[in-house]
Design an enzyme around this catalytic site. Structure first.
Site, PDB file in Angstrom:
ATOM      1  N   GLU A   1     -28.081  46.865   2.983  1.00 42.58           N
ATOM      2  CA  GLU A   1     -28.778  46.426   1.677  1.00 42.58           C
ATOM      3  C   GLU A   1     -30.134  45.750   1.551  1.00 42.58           C
ATOM      4  O   GLU A   1     -30.568  45.285   0.635  1.00 42.58           O
ATOM      5  CB  GLU A   1     -27.687  45.530   0.877  1.00 42.58           C
ATOM      6  CG  GLU A   1     -26.428  46.095   0.509  1.00 42.58           C
ATOM      7  CD  GLU A   1     -25.415  45.237  -0.458  1.00 42.58           C
ATOM      8  OE1 GLU A   1     -25.818  44.151  -0.343  1.00 42.58           O
ATOM      9  OE2 GLU A   1     -24.389  45.696  -0.745  1.00 42.58           O
ATOM     10  N   ILE A   2     -30.931  46.128   2.714  1.00 41.10           N
ATOM     11  CA  ILE A   2     -32.059  45.298   2.703  1.00 41.10           C
ATOM     12  C   ILE A   2     -33.163  46.141   1.997  1.00 41.10           C
ATOM     13  O   ILE A   2     -34.096  45.642   1.394  1.00 41.10           O
ATOM     14  CB  ILE A   2     -32.487  44.880   4.333  1.00 41.10           C
ATOM     15  CG1 ILE A   2     -31.384  44.327   5.039  1.00 41.10           C
ATOM     16  CG2 ILE A   2     -33.893  44.113   4.254  1.00 41.10           C
ATOM     17  CD1 ILE A   2     -31.639  43.851   6.371  1.00 41.10           C
TER      18      ILE A   2
END
Ligand code: BMA
Length: 847
Positions: free
Chosen positions: A433-434
């Site tokens: 999710e970065i």
């Protein structure tokens, strides 16, 4: 005289400022050692987590006294190997500092230990510096804070100093929205002396250059360490075949390649598509007829591709295994314990067998935990579970200094090397999710992170991101496991270095994490709307069952907002959301125990909606991994199986909604669609029997259309108009039962309701239960006098049922088998359940 591994098992430990040594477990960690000595209370009990935050502020020492056996000393080379040190450690051998470690995910080795060892009375000391004391100065030196959404720094008494990003240490140790904050220190993997002479094979990689049903073209890549220049042969054998070549070794580490070809290989398949066949490859280094060194590895032969190809809808995203496009079915895996060395082989097996029993074919090893232990992957190989493997980075931005990047590079190379023979690993993914959280190329997207920085800093932080996820990690995969697939971040739409890179809920390429249901309080129905090419995360929370909650809460704590219950609910909005959704979909539970159960039914209903919506969209969508498979402590969470391995209702839903041949019904209000989803490679040609029933089981109407689907295909096989079906019957008082038959065999049977469980006008059922003859009491037959919704069975003995939380219709008896968890070949084996408690929705609600 072959290579010897002498494992150092006898250790003691102390806080560095204390004098008293105590026995320690290695592999282990400080928290579990303290617990064993009764110095700290059970970290998982009550609110004890709060009291234990001092542990990560202290320095700790571990020490082993040992004699070296003669046969070890007789070898000319002895090295000292640590498979894992958590995390900032200095190692002293007989008073001399020999190693300095700063990455939990790497191994550490002193090559020439022999000269520093004595036959007797050696002292090996490992000094762990507090990870907190170590990293706070790094934050100060950097001069700006990096985002780390889940780092529970407050709970650790550190205010807003989120330092987890500096440590190459399991991110979830610092707390997560399902996990406590226990920042451990310790020797978490084996420590040993490796003794050898002349030559040894240190690694054997079976590179799969090209694998088809006709032939497996392979290259054995052997790493051979030699004390001198030698001339000999490398021989490899597998499946009754043998290959060899002459090898000139130079003193030092040599990499030797040998081409192998296996005609008509038995391929490795994931569950559902075939057998997960494994081959053992045996390598020897032979000189003048004598075997000087040997090594063997197991692997499965398969071809794997991540297929991202343009199509009319966008760009595909799926795993192709041996030429077959696979619909990935499964869940996200987190570490099975806050203290990873507590996870036994049996516990791993329980997770993997449960996944297989639940008709999954993939687990995603999520990036906030650990690169799992070998046992985990061995089991996935053996049971045919594919693994989506994240690198250990999640929901944070990371520093970009040279030392950090170099540390990451070595970590990546070591882990890819350790894991590259596992046929189960089908994808390496940079992080969790970065990309989406930062959303560099889209000002309006993301989690509000980048807006906190100046334009220059933004560019710098993003460049640091790119260094790791767009350069160092893919290069490591390419270099160490050249055929493996890499995807920089999950979720991501594409890898374009512009705005189209970032995943959105309506992306028609890449993978999607859809959290609108849950975090954004969208209705379950939205699972039918937000569907991407591969749904790698979506989830809904529930509570574990009463027995599990009682392991951390006293009778008097058994209410939703008690201090203890809140300590075990790490998602700030969690309780509110569970209640809010329950008000929408379920009747009011009559007491706390019923509330716990109902929360599971609700979670199961949400996940059923999502899973089946995804599967109905095959082939547009080819992946559905819910969040999350398991728990690391007893807690309210998104897991389908709790910390003790107890199956929540979701685990049974997974089993039914992931089955390879699925009949799924969806309703839009106006019409009801009947879908046949076939994940097998055989054609299905059968018939449906659709019945409109009232709650007494009376048949009101029926339809008998044909139903077929080709191999690996999903089809809409029938559709009905709601008004035509209901024809004046009240939707609160009827249901549809659909049965799928082929050649007289019932393949699937499903119920469909026109209203929510809350709106149903249920009566109190009387459910009878008798043992099925000739089953030795392991199977029971259940019958009811009026519709029983969500029949929930619990046994006196702990175990799993062949089905649970199902609907029972009058006139349609149901046979359920009981099995208990046993170590041994089968893991689950048929057993007598003892006294059965049978409840259904009507029992959980106020009269
Ligand atoms: C996902 C995961 C985790 C988290 C979960 C629930 O995004 O990647 O970070 O635990 O959501 O919020």
């Amino acid at each position: 005289m072959g290579e010897i591994h002498f494992v150092l098992k006898h250790w003691k430990f102390k806080e560095s400022k204390d004098d008293q040594w105590r026995l320690a477990h290695v592999p282990g960690c400080v928290h579990t050692d303290l617990l064993r000595h009764g110095i700290i209370p059970d970290p998982f009990y009550g609110t004890n987590e709060r009291e234990l935050q001092w542990i990560d502020k202290a320095d700790w020492e571990y020490e082993a006294h040992f004699d070296v056996p003669d046969d070890v000393m007789e070898h000319s080379r002895v090295s000292l190997v640590f498979d894992g040190l958590d995390t900032y450690a200095d190692v002293f051998l007989n008073g001399e500092k020999v190693l300095s470690a700063d990455n939990m995910f790497r191994s550490w080795k002193l090559d020439d230990a022999k000269g520093k060892l004595k036959p007797q009375g050696n002292v090996l000391r490992v000094y762990f510096r507090s990870p907190v004391a170590e990293d706070i100065p790094k934050l100060k030196a950097l001069g700006y804070a990096l985002p780390a959404s889940n780092d529970q720094s407050e709970a650790g008494g550190l205010g807003d100093q989120k330092i987890s990003v500096f440590a190459r240490k399991a991110p979830y140790h610092y707390g997560w929205d399902w996990g406590p904050r226990f920042v451990t220190s310790g020797i978490w993997r084996e420590v040993r002396l490796e003794a050898w002479s002349n030559v040894r094979i240190t690694d054997l990689f079976i590179r799969q250059d090209r694998v088809t049903t006709n032939a497996a073209e392979l290259t054995a890549v052997a790493e051979i360490e030699s004390e001198a220049d030698w001339q000999g042969k490398l021989k490899i054998s597998a499946a009754g075949l043998e290959w060899e070549r002459d090898v000139m070794l130079a003193a030092g580490v040599n990499t030797v390649e040998l081409k192998l070809e296996i005609p008509n290989p038995k391929l490795w398949w994931c569950r559902g598509l075939g057998e997960p066949h494994l081959y053992t490859f045996y390598a020897e280094y032979v000189q003048e007829g004598r075997t000087l060194a040997e090594r063997s590895v197991q692997t499965g032969l398969r071809s794997v591709r991540l297929v991202r190809e343009k199509d009319e809808a966008g760009t595909s995203f799926y795993i192709e295994l041996n030429g077959v496009p696979v619909f990935a079915k499964g869940a996200n895996h987190i570490p099975n314990d806050s203290f990873v060395s507590e996870v036994t082989y049996e516990r791993y097996k329980h997770e993997i067998v449960s996944a297989v029993e639940s008709n999954m074919n993939m687990l995603r090893v999520w990036g906030g935990g650990i690169y799992e232990q070998d046992d985990f992957y061995d089991l996935c190989d053996a049971y045919g579970l594919m693994v989506w493997q994240d690198f250990m980075f999640a929901c944070s931005m990371y520093p970009g200094d040279e030392a950090f990047l170099n540390n990451v590079r070595i970590e990546a190379e070591e882990n890819v090397k350790r894991l590259r023979n596992h046929p189960s690993i089908v994808l390496w993914c940079g992080n969790n999710e970065i990309d989406t959280a930062w959303s560099h190329y889209d000002e309006k997207s993301g989690w509000g992170w980048k807006q906190q920085y100046s334009p220059e800093l933004r560019e710098k932080i993003w460049a640091d991101y790119e260094a790791i996820f767009h350069r160092i990690l893919p290069e490591a995969v390419q270099r160490i496991a050249p055929i493996a697939e890499y995807w920089p971040s999950s979720p991501m739409a594409d890898w374009t270095n512009d705005a189209s890179q970032h995943a959105r809920n309506d992306s028609s390429s890449g993978d999607i994490h859809y959290w609108g249901v849950w975090h954004n309080v969208e209705p379950f129905e939205n699972y039918n709307k937000v569907i991407g090419r591969f749904m790698s995360e979506y989830g809904f929370q529930s509570f574990p069952e009463w027995e599990t909650v009682r392991t951390y809460a006293k009778e008097s704590d058994m209410e939703l907002e008690s201090e203890v219950m809140l300590q075990h609910q790490k998602n700030g909005s969690g309780n509110r959301l569970i209640r809010q959704y329950m008000e929408m979909y379920f009747p009011e539970p009559k007491d706390f125990r019923s509330f716990l159960t109902m929360s599971q039914l609700q979670q199961a209903e949400a996940m059923k909606t999502a899973i089946e919506a995804h599967r109905r969209r095959k082939p547009y969508c080819r992946g559905s991994l819910y969040w999350q498979m398991n728990d690391c402590w007893p807690v309210a969470s998104w897991a389908g199986m709790d910390y003790y391995g107890r199956w929540k209702a979701l685990q049974y839903t997974s089993k039914s909604s992931f089955q390879d041949v699925l009949l799924s019904m969806d309703g839009t209000g106006e019409s009801i669609g009947f879908h046949l989803i076939n994940d097998t490679l055989e054609e299905i040609g059968g018939s449906l029997r659709i019945m409109l029933l009232d709650f007494s089981g009376k048949l009101l109407q029926q339809w008998k259309p044909a139903a077929s689907a080709g191999p690996n295909e999903a089809q809409v096989v029938y559709s009905l108009k709601a008004e035509e079906v209901l024809r004046g019957y009240r939707p609160e008082q009827v249901l549809l039962l659909a049965e799928l038959e082929q050649d007289g065999q019932l393949l699937d049977s499903r119920t469909y309701y026109f209203v929510t469980a809350k709106q149903l006008e249920l009566h109190n059922p009387t459910i009878t239960c008798e043992s099925v003859e000739a089953s030795g009491g392991t199977r029971v037959l259940l019958q009811t006098d009026t519709l029983a919704r969500y029949v929930t069975l619990s046994a006196e003995t702990e175990g799993i049922f062949s089905d649970n939380h199902f609907d029972l219709i009058p006139g349609i008896p149901k046979v359920v088998e009981f099995r208990i968890r046993r170590s041994g070949e089968d893991h689950f084996s048929a057993a007598v359940p003892g006294e059965l408690t049978i409840r259904s929705l009507a029992d959980l609600t106020k009269a």
